[in-house]
Design an enzyme around this catalytic site. Structure first.
Site, PDB file in Angstrom:
ATOM      1  N   ASP A 228       0.671  -1.018   0.038  1.00  0.00           N
ATOM      2  CA  ASP A 228       0.156   0.063   0.075  1.00  0.00           C
ATOM      3  C   ASP A 228       0.918   1.220   0.130  1.00  0.00           C
ATOM      4  O   ASP A 228       1.978   1.129  -0.406  1.00  0.00           O
ATOM      5  CB  ASP A 228      -1.025  -0.112   1.286  1.00  0.00           C
ATOM      6  CG  ASP A 228      -2.349   0.748   0.796  1.00  0.00           C
ATOM      7  OD1 ASP A 228      -2.181   1.846   0.648  1.00  0.00           O
ATOM      8  OD2 ASP A 228      -3.337  -0.100   0.856  1.00  0.00           O
ATOM      9  N   HIS A 252       2.095   1.963  -3.340  1.00  0.00           N
ATOM     10  CA  HIS A 252       1.564   3.207  -3.916  1.00  0.00           C
ATOM     11  C   HIS A 252       2.366   4.439  -3.855  1.00  0.00           C
ATOM     12  O   HIS A 252       2.011   5.636  -3.971  1.00  0.00           O
ATOM     13  CB  HIS A 252       0.022   3.701  -3.332  1.00  0.00           C
ATOM     14  CG  HIS A 252      -0.946   2.350  -3.484  1.00  0.00           C
ATOM     15  ND1 HIS A 252      -2.005   2.502  -2.847  1.00  0.00           N
ATOM     16  CD2 HIS A 252      -0.762   1.168  -4.418  1.00  0.00           C
ATOM     17  CE1 HIS A 252      -2.712   1.058  -3.222  1.00  0.00           C
ATOM     18  NE2 HIS A 252      -2.313   0.362  -4.007  1.00  0.00           N
TER      19      HIS A 252
END
Length: 407
Positions: A228, A252
């Protein structure tokens, strides 16, 4: 000058008369109180909880003392380790803190290791052998079936002057580090974080650093390999410096946001330098929810990414103004966010082929303030081509823009 006799000198000293040292005399040495040291005992059984023993050590030695988790020892953490009672304490993690797999219990608490309004603490490994094992496999497998609450590994709520240095965290069930509650002067340095699954159920929501309401945060020389956000600059963070970070995995990247989901969010005064971004969805970016009555209006100001090496990421940079939303809704409810003083400096490297030939996707709405500045932007696609998709950027951003931005 007539010197007093030894007996007279001792007499006068006993009454404090001779407070100043004689000429050319050696001053009295200052006696420093020793720090109390506690080493809690491990029960040596993963089915029993070592948290109470560690909590007792914090209670006994937490006021200016030292708590040692020795190398080669594993402590079973079956309940949340709360640092209440630690005032200027030094927690030296040389062994292992290993969380249990009881997802039912862990869904009831915010953290595995909890710092709630703690000041002056050091949580560190002097030898580099210290490990927090989040033991997240059970959470990864359960999450594949149903949603449920999961703890952050280290959660800082309020407090000030905390330092976390020199250890490793692996397999977080959720985020690795969370910070909010107007925390001040927090430092994370020389920390390695990794999350990997032994099954086909990948780790989920394993943000590296979630930096919320706080001021003066430093993240230095760290490694994050997760699934993430590598670092999420969340609403309320102010004066954050990231100096030396490597982000890998399928993460991300270094993300501002997401912002504006429910409230009027803000992020300001963020500076990132010496970042290596490997196989990320984007190296850096900003995530904004659209406008409309269901969402808040966001403001982002004085954010700089300076010195970023892009290695196989989808994009070098991305601005999303329709985050987690339907395109038709966003068309009717464009974001009203303000982006001011956003700088992208000294970027280099090569993206992957997923979005090629695009290397940047900068989607602002016509209703936004979109003040972006690029200098020394040298990110290329695998073919060597460079396409920067742009929409509604104010003025000249310093790169050649092509229409077609989305997101």
């Amino acid at each position: 000058m007539v010197k007093p006799s030894l007996a007279l000198t001792l007499f006068l000293l006993s009454f404090g008369v001779l407070a100043a040292p004689a000429e050319n005399a050696i001053p009295d040495r200052v006696t420093l109180a020793k720090r109390a040291i506690c080493t809690p005992a491990s029960l040596g059984d993963t089915q029993q909880d070592d948290t109470p023993a560690i909590a007792a050590a914090i209670n006994s030695c937490g006021n200016g003392g030292t708590i040692v988790i020795p190398a080669g020892k594993t402590y079973s953490i079956r309940t949340m380790l709360d640092f209440t009672g630690c005032v200027n304490c030094d927690f030296q993690l040389e062994g292992t803190l290993k969380s249990s797999t009881d997802t039912t219990y862990w869904s009831t608490v915010p953290a595995i290791v909890y710092f709630n309004k703690i000041s002056g603490a050091k949580f560190r490994s002097l030898t580099g052998t210290g490990l927090i094992d989040g033991n997240g496999q059970a959470a990864y497998d359960r999450w594949a079936i149903e949603s449920f609450a999961r703890p952050t590994v280290i959660y800082v709520v309020g407090g000030m002057a905390l330092t976390f240095t020199g250890f490793t965290i692996k397999n977080a069930p959720n985020a690795f580090v969370g910070q909010k509650g107007e925390a001040q002067k927090i430092t994370y340095a020389s920390i390695t974080m990794t999350a990997a699954s032994k099954s086909t159920n990948l780790p989920k929501n394993t943000d590296g650093y979630d930096i919320g309401e706080s001021t003066y945060t430093t993240i230095k020389d760290v490694i994050v390999n997760n699934q993430d956000d590598c670092v999420a600059f969340k609403s309320g963070c102010n004066y954050v410096t990231v100096d030396g970070i490597t982000c890998g995995g399928t993460n991300h990247g270094l993300s501002v946001g997401s912002l504006g989901k429910d409230n009027a969010d803000s992020v300001k005064n963020v500076y990132v330098t010496r970042a290596t971004m490997i196989n990320c969805g984007k190296a850096v970016g900003i995530k904004l929810y659209p406008g409309g009555s269901a969402h808040g209006t966001s403001a982002v100001s004085n954010v700089t990414w300076d010195g970023v090496d892009v290695q196989g990421c989808d994009y070098g940079a991305q601005i999303q103004s329709c985050y987690a939303s339907d395109a038709s809704y966003c068309a009717s409810n464009p974001s009203l966010a303000t982006l001011s003083g956003i700088y992208f400096k000294n970027f280099k490297g090569t993206t992957n082929s997923k979005r090629a030939p695009a290397v940047a996707n900068l989607d602002c709405t016509a209703s936004m303030t979109c003040d972006l500045h690029f200098t020394s932007w040298a990110v290329k696609s695998p073919s060597g081509a460079t396409v920067n998709y742009c929409a509604n950027i104010d003025g000249s951003p310093g790169i050649t823009c092509t229409s077609g931005a989305s997101g």
